[in-house]
Design a protein around this motif. Structure first.
Motif, PDB file in Angstrom:
ATOM      1  N   GLU A 211       0.842  -1.208   0.000  1.00 11.35           N
ATOM      2  CA  GLU A 211       0.000   0.000   0.000  1.00 11.35           C
ATOM      3  C   GLU A 211       0.870   1.248   0.000  1.00 11.35           C
ATOM      4  OE1 GLU A 211      -2.625   2.144  -0.740  1.00 11.35           O
ATOM      5  OE2 GLU A 211      -3.528   0.193  -0.328  1.00 11.35           O
ATOM      6  N   HIS A 212       0.364   2.318  -0.623  1.00  9.73           N
ATOM      7  CA  HIS A 212       1.047   3.617  -0.648  1.00  9.73           C
ATOM      8  C   HIS A 212       0.424   4.608   0.320  1.00  9.73           C
ATOM      9  CE1 HIS A 212       3.937   3.014  -3.864  1.00  9.73           C
ATOM     10  NE2 HIS A 212       3.008   2.435  -4.592  1.00  9.73           N
ATOM     11  N   ASP A 213      -0.786   4.342   0.778  1.00  9.51           N
ATOM     12  CA  ASP A 213      -1.483   5.288   1.645  1.00  9.51           C
ATOM     13  C   ASP A 213      -0.922   5.179   3.069  1.00  9.51           C
ATOM     14  OD1 ASP A 213      -3.561   6.254   3.550  1.00  9.51           O
ATOM     15  OD2 ASP A 213      -4.685   6.647   1.714  1.00  9.51           O
ATOM     16  N   MET A 214      -0.164   6.191   3.470  1.00 13.95           N
ATOM     17  CA  MET A 214       0.498   6.141   4.770  1.00 13.95           C
ATOM     18  C   MET A 214      -0.488   6.192   5.932  1.00 13.95           C
ATOM     19  SD  MET A 214       3.665   5.654   4.310  1.00 13.95           S
ATOM     20  CE  MET A 214       3.157   4.638   2.924  1.00 13.95           C
ATOM     21  N   GLY A 215      -1.600   6.897   5.736  1.00 12.34           N
ATOM     22  CA  GLY A 215      -2.610   6.933   6.785  1.00 12.34           C
ATOM     23  C   GLY A 215      -3.176   5.553   7.055  1.00 12.34           C
ATOM     24  N   LEU A 216      -3.456   4.822   5.997  1.00 12.24           N
ATOM     25  CA  LEU A 216      -3.964   3.459   6.145  1.00 12.24           C
ATOM     26  C   LEU A 216      -2.911   2.559   6.777  1.00 12.24           C
ATOM     27  CD1 LEU A 216      -6.111   1.480   3.662  1.00 12.24           C
ATOM     28  CD2 LEU A 216      -4.022   0.429   4.495  1.00 12.24           C
ATOM     29  N   ILE A 217      -1.663   2.702   6.341  1.00 10.46           N
ATOM     30  CA  ILE A 217      -0.569   1.885   6.873  1.00 10.46           C
ATOM     31  C   ILE A 217      -0.465   2.061   8.391  1.00 10.46           C
ATOM     32  CG2 ILE A 217       1.947   1.639   6.944  1.00 10.46           C
ATOM     33  CD1 ILE A 217       0.668   0.393   4.477  1.00 10.46           C
ATOM     34  N   LYS A 218      -0.515   3.308   8.840  1.00 13.69           N
ATOM     35  CA  LYS A 218      -0.361   3.594  10.271  1.00 13.69           C
ATOM     36  C   LYS A 218      -1.519   3.037  11.087  1.00 13.69           C
ATOM     37  CE  LYS A 218       1.013   7.787  11.359  1.00 13.69           C
ATOM     38  NZ  LYS A 218       1.114   9.264  11.331  1.00 13.69           N
ATOM     39  N   LYS A 219      -2.724   3.049  10.507  1.00 15.92           N
ATOM     40  CA  LYS A 219      -3.902   2.611  11.252  1.00 15.92           C
ATOM     41  C   LYS A 219      -4.022   1.092  11.350  1.00 15.92           C
ATOM     42  CE  LYS A 219      -6.815   6.651  10.263  1.00 15.92           C
ATOM     43  NZ  LYS A 219      -8.011   7.147   9.555  1.00 15.92           N
ATOM     44  N   ILE A 220      -3.564   0.397  10.336  1.00 18.65           N
ATOM     45  CA  ILE A 220      -3.925  -1.022  10.246  1.00 18.65           C
ATOM     46  C   ILE A 220      -2.779  -1.986  10.525  1.00 18.65           C
ATOM     47  CG2 ILE A 220      -3.431  -1.429   7.776  1.00 18.65           C
ATOM     48  CD1 ILE A 220      -6.179  -2.852   7.661  1.00 18.65           C
ATOM     49  N   SER A 221      -1.535  -1.532  10.383  1.00 20.09           N
ATOM     50  CA  SER A 221      -0.413  -2.474  10.385  1.00 20.09           C
ATOM     51  C   SER A 221       0.053  -2.834  11.787  1.00 20.09           C
ATOM     52  CB  SER A 221       0.777  -1.877   9.609  1.00 20.09           C
ATOM     53  OG  SER A 221       0.391  -1.472   8.322  1.00 20.09           O
ATOM     54  N   ASP A 222       0.308  -4.118  11.995  1.00 21.44           N
ATOM     55  CA  ASP A 222       1.038  -4.550  13.183  1.00 21.44           C
ATOM     56  C   ASP A 222       2.531  -4.367  12.969  1.00 21.44           C
ATOM     57  OD1 ASP A 222      -1.281  -5.549  14.586  1.00 21.44           O
ATOM     58  OD2 ASP A 222      -1.285  -7.230  13.188  1.00 21.44           O
ATOM     59  N   ARG A 223       2.954  -4.564  11.732  1.00 20.89           N
ATOM     60  CA  ARG A 223       4.370  -4.463  11.399  1.00 20.89           C
ATOM     61  C   ARG A 223       4.496  -3.950   9.968  1.00 20.89           C
ATOM     62  NH1 ARG A 223       8.337  -5.807  14.414  1.00 20.89           N
ATOM     63  NH2 ARG A 223      10.442  -6.306  13.649  1.00 20.89           N
ATOM     64  N   VAL A 224       5.563  -3.203   9.697  1.00 24.72           N
ATOM     65  CA  VAL A 224       5.793  -2.627   8.374  1.00 24.72           C
ATOM     66  C   VAL A 224       7.190  -3.006   7.904  1.00 24.72           C
ATOM     67  CG1 VAL A 224       5.922  -0.510   7.004  1.00 24.72           C
ATOM     68  CG2 VAL A 224       4.252  -0.687   8.863  1.00 24.72           C
ATOM     69  N   ILE A 225       7.284  -3.424   6.645  1.00 25.98           N
ATOM     70  CA  ILE A 225       8.557  -3.738   5.995  1.00 25.98           C
ATOM     71  C   ILE A 225       8.727  -2.755   4.845  1.00 25.98           C
ATOM     72  CG2 ILE A 225       9.810  -5.484   4.650  1.00 25.98           C
ATOM     73  CD1 ILE A 225       7.947  -7.536   6.248  1.00 25.98           C
ATOM     74  N   VAL A 226       9.894  -2.121   4.770  1.00 20.27           N
ATOM     75  CA  VAL A 226      10.143  -1.103   3.748  1.00 20.27           C
ATOM     76  C   VAL A 226      11.200  -1.595   2.773  1.00 20.27           C
ATOM     77  CG1 VAL A 226      10.642   1.329   3.309  1.00 20.27           C
ATOM     78  CG2 VAL A 226       9.693   0.639   5.522  1.00 20.27           C
ATOM     79  N   GLN A 231      15.707  -4.000  -1.910  1.00 27.33           N
ATOM     80  CA  GLN A 231      16.313  -4.402  -0.656  1.00 27.33           C
ATOM     81  C   GLN A 231      15.498  -3.887   0.523  1.00 27.33           C
ATOM     82  OE1 GLN A 231      20.294  -2.686  -1.250  1.00 27.33           O
ATOM     83  NE2 GLN A 231      21.087  -4.762  -1.471  1.00 27.33           N
ATOM     84  N   LYS A 232      15.528  -4.629   1.622  1.00 30.20           N
ATOM     85  CA  LYS A 232      14.856  -4.178   2.840  1.00 30.20           C
ATOM     86  C   LYS A 232      15.715  -3.117   3.516  1.00 30.20           C
ATOM     87  CE  LYS A 232      14.734  -6.820   6.517  1.00 30.20           C
ATOM     88  NZ  LYS A 232      14.390  -7.944   7.412  1.00 30.20           N
ATOM     89  N   ILE A 233      15.108  -1.940   3.765  1.00 25.99           N
ATOM     90  CA  ILE A 233      15.861  -0.878   4.438  1.00 25.99           C
ATOM     91  C   ILE A 233      15.342  -0.615   5.842  1.00 25.99           C
ATOM     92  CG2 ILE A 233      16.529   0.224   2.278  1.00 25.99           C
ATOM     93  CD1 ILE A 233      14.390   2.388   2.897  1.00 25.99           C
ATOM     94  N   ALA A 234      14.168  -1.138   6.189  1.00 20.41           N
ATOM     95  CA  ALA A 234      13.638  -0.943   7.542  1.00 20.41           C
ATOM     96  C   ALA A 234      12.538  -1.959   7.803  1.00 20.41           C
ATOM     97  CB  ALA A 234      13.097   0.468   7.724  1.00 20.41           C
ATOM     98  N   GLU A 235      12.348  -2.282   9.076  1.00 20.77           N
ATOM     99  CA  GLU A 235      11.275  -3.186   9.501  1.00 20.77           C
ATOM    100  C   GLU A 235      10.965  -2.899  10.954  1.00 20.77           C
ATOM    101  OE1 GLU A 235      10.217  -7.980   9.761  1.00 20.77           O
ATOM    102  OE2 GLU A 235      12.175  -7.315   9.018  1.00 20.77           O
ATOM    103  N   GLY A 236       9.668  -2.850  11.287  1.00 19.11           N
ATOM    104  CA  GLY A 236       9.287  -2.606  12.672  1.00 19.11           C
ATOM    105  C   GLY A 236       7.864  -2.117  12.771  1.00 19.11           C
ATOM    106  N   SER A 237       7.530  -1.472  13.875  1.00 20.16           N
ATOM    107  CA  SER A 237       6.193  -0.923  14.071  1.00 20.16           C
ATOM    108  C   SER A 237       5.979   0.241  13.113  1.00 20.16           C
ATOM    109  CB  SER A 237       6.031  -0.434  15.511  1.00 20.16           C
ATOM    110  OG  SER A 237       6.832   0.726  15.723  1.00 20.16           O
ATOM    111  N   PRO A 238       4.706   0.562  12.792  1.00 19.89           N
ATOM    112  CA  PRO A 238       4.461   1.690  11.875  1.00 19.89           C
ATOM    113  C   PRO A 238       5.112   2.986  12.344  1.00 19.89           C
ATOM    114  CG  PRO A 238       2.452   0.435  12.197  1.00 19.89           C
ATOM    115  CD  PRO A 238       3.458  -0.136  13.158  1.00 19.89           C
ATOM    116  N   GLN A 239       4.982   3.292  13.631  1.00 17.75           N
ATOM    117  CA  GLN A 239       5.521   4.549  14.130  1.00 17.75           C
ATOM    118  C   GLN A 239       7.034   4.604  13.984  1.00 17.75           C
ATOM    119  OE1 GLN A 239       3.481   6.933  15.044  1.00 17.75           O
ATOM    120  NE2 GLN A 239       5.062   8.447  15.562  1.00 17.75           N
ATOM    121  N   ASP A 240       7.710   3.516  14.335  1.00 13.15           N
ATOM    122  CA  ASP A 240       9.169   3.497  14.241  1.00 13.15           C
ATOM    123  C   ASP A 240       9.633   3.572  12.785  1.00 13.15           C
ATOM    124  OD1 ASP A 240       9.372   3.359  16.970  1.00 13.15           O
ATOM    125  OD2 ASP A 240       9.706   1.189  17.036  1.00 13.15           O
ATOM    126  N   VAL A 241       8.998   2.785  11.939  1.00 11.19           N
ATOM    127  CA  VAL A 241       9.431   2.711  10.545  1.00 11.19           C
ATOM    128  C   VAL A 241       9.198   4.028   9.815  1.00 11.19           C
ATOM    129  CG1 VAL A 241       8.813   1.707   8.316  1.00 11.19           C
ATOM    130  CG2 VAL A 241       9.293   0.216  10.269  1.00 11.19           C
TER     131      VAL A 241
END
Length: 258
Positions: A211-226, A231-241
């Motif tokens: 998903e590209h919608d950051m508002g949706l990502i922050k509301k729904i995700s338990d974990r986010v992979i970027v 290549q993976k550059i970050a992984e963790g909670s929405p707020q941290d990532v």
């Protein structure tokens, strides 16, 4: 320790001299809602295509629970419990809404051709079950009133929900949603967030979202992979990532994310 429903280990995907995904590893916790984000061309959809068997990784391993998916056909992976939707809708536009959902269930049917030809009792029972399951999926996503409407005549948001209903009809353990909020307005996105949570909680599924919608990502995700450049550059909670400087620079520019 939490169990992983989906595990990617050192996945690489090359097209000739182009590396689309490079040495990517991550695990998706069973029962979680995990989002995969990144700029256009970061390799997100390529990851989904490898997981579902449309692409074969150049290297690495993909496990659904303990089952290795690499080398399996998309139909085999569906039967194992993987379902997906697509960024660009892939409906049968001239079939009814109900028939679109029923089409997703062919991987779960068991009757042979002769059963269909001779209309055996088992064939009739299976057809009834398919119809009931398809209607239940339409009711769950909230578009059962459109069951007999031709799919191409549905409102755009309802077509998005139809793809989800068809995916649910395959009885998956892991559901992959490729940009499910694309083209939706604010109210439709809020309804989508509620629906995805209900899918996870009622069907007891693991959900992975691009998903590209950051508002949706922050509301729904338990974990986010970027991802960035495969290549993976970050992984963790929405707020941290979303506050990680590498993510702000690579994906969100210099804008601060609260």
């Amino acid at each position: 320790m939490s169990k992983s429903a989906l595990t990617l280990t050192n996945i690489t995907l090359k097209f000739g001299g182009l590396t689309a995904v490079s040495d990517l590893s991550f695990a998706v916790e069973e029962g979680s809602i995990t989002s995969v984000i990144g700029p256009n061309g970061a390799g997100k959809t390529s990851v989904f295509n490898m997981v579902t068997g449309f692409y074969r990784p150049t290297a690495g391993q993909i496990l659904l629970d303990d089952e290795n998916l690499v080398g399996k056909k998309p139909s085999q992976i569906t039967r194992l419990g993987m379902a997906r939707t697509f960024q660009n809708l892939r409906l049968f536009p001239n079939l009814t809404v109900l028939d679109n959902v029923k089409s997703g269930m062919h991987s779960r049917t068991s009757q042979a051709v002769w059963g269909a030809l001779w209309r055996t009792r088992a064939q009739r029972q299976e057809e009834q079950l398919i119809e009931e399951t398809a209607m239940a999926c339409l009711q769950f996503v909230g578009i059962s009133e459109y069951a007999q409407r031709i799919a191409k005549h549905l409102p755009y948001g309802a077509q998005r929900y139809l793809e989800i209903a068809r995916a649910l009809a395959t009885k998956p353990r892991v559901l992959l949603l490729d940009e499910p909020a694309a083209g939706l307005n604010y109210e439709e996105k809020e309804n989508l967030i509620a629906l995805i949570r209900r899918i996870r909680d009622v069907y007891l599924l693991t959900v992975v979202i691009i998903e590209h919608d950051m508002g949706l990502i922050k509301k729904i995700s338990d974990r986010v992979i970027v991802l960035d450049y495969g290549q993976k550059i970050a992984e963790g909670s929405p707020q941290d990532v979303l506050n990680d400087p590498r993510v702000v620079e690579a994906y969100l520019g210099k804008e601060e994310v609260g």
